[in-house]
Scaffold this motif. Structure first.
Motif: not given
Length: 269
Positions: A139-154
């Motif tokens: 799961f490439s997007l889920q890791r410590i320190g990683k920033q992800t767009p809020m509209h795409t995540t629970s």
């Protein structure tokens, strides 16, 4: 047995007034902090529904320890800034991640799924802790320190429930609604609907919106003011994260962890 049971009841009876007294003492501090201005003894006793003598006893204890003062002429009472020093000391030594302790890893182990703890910063989700499902590191997007767009995540959707209309407008203007998968929400209308649904349910989901093959659910972590300051989530493959699995196993455990962490943050329902 009768003697022991009787002794236990006597002990509990003795402890009860002490517990009530401590509760009123803590309520007194909260009332004075919320007032933001000195209060009369009569007003304090009325608000707490205790006698003036009891209120005065608590106040004298606070004055003795330097947490409270009495005005010289009007005789009203107020908290000193010493109590802020205690809060600052705690804040400097304790973080949300340290409060969570082993809860995130324990959640992952118990359910055999991935689990994470995230916060919102600069209108993006940042993962403070992330434990992968045993045997899964893809799961490439889920890791410590990683920033992800809020509209795409629970987790991000939970944070968006507390955004004002203007803040949401700024988010869309500055960050956009990037399409990461075919399931990603990319319009304001759909995002508004999703936020309203999350508010109603009390939790949020991500159905392959951030990464294909990945399904996620998140519950909010609240601070002493009831504000959402973090989110705990569980994630795994769409094959494993079925509706039944989420409903029967994930939601109860994830909700329990989120509520426990909220308690450690000072939140009371």
């Amino acid at each position: 047995f009768i003697i022991r049971h009787s002794a236990l009841k006597t002990e509990q009876t003795k402890d009860k007034p002490t517990n009530q007294s401590l509760s009123k003492f803590l309520q007194l501090i909260s009332v004075m902090a919320e007032a933001g201005a000195p209060l009369r003894l009569l007003d304090l006793s009325k608000r707490l529904k205790i006698s003036q003598a009891t209120a005065l006893r608590h106040l004298n204890g606070l004055i003795q320890e330097g947490y409270c003062y009495q005005e010289e002429h009007l005789g009203r009472y107020a908290l000193t800034l010493k109590i802020c020093g205690v809060a600052d000391m705690l804040r400097s030594r304790v973080t949300i991640r340290s409060l969570a302790g082993e809860m995130i890893s324990g959640l992952s182990t118990k359910l055999s799924v991935g689990a994470s703890l995230s916060v919102q910063h600069n209108m993006e989700c940042i993962y403070l802790d992330c434990v992968y499902e045993p045997g899964r590191m893809d799961f490439s997007l889920q890791r410590i320190g990683k920033q992800t767009p809020m509209h795409t995540t629970s987790s991000g959707k939970l944070f968006l429930t507390e955004f004002s209309k203007d803040e949401l407008d700024s988010l869309i203007k500055e960050k956009g609604l990037a399409k990461l998968t075919d399931n990603t929400i990319t319009t304001r209308e759909l995002l508004d609907r999703e936020i309203a649904d999350v508010k109603e349910k009390g939790y949020a989901t991500d159905n392959e919106e951030c990464e294909l093959g990945l399904r996620c659910i998140a519950y909010p972590v609240r601070d002493s003011f009831g504000k959402i300051v973090a989110a705990t989530s569980c994630f795994s493959s769409v094959e494993k994260m079925t509706d039944d699995f989420i409903s029967d196993q994930v939601k109860p455990e994830l909700c329990r962890v989120a509520e426990e962490l909220s308690k450690r943050m000072g939140f009371t329902a």
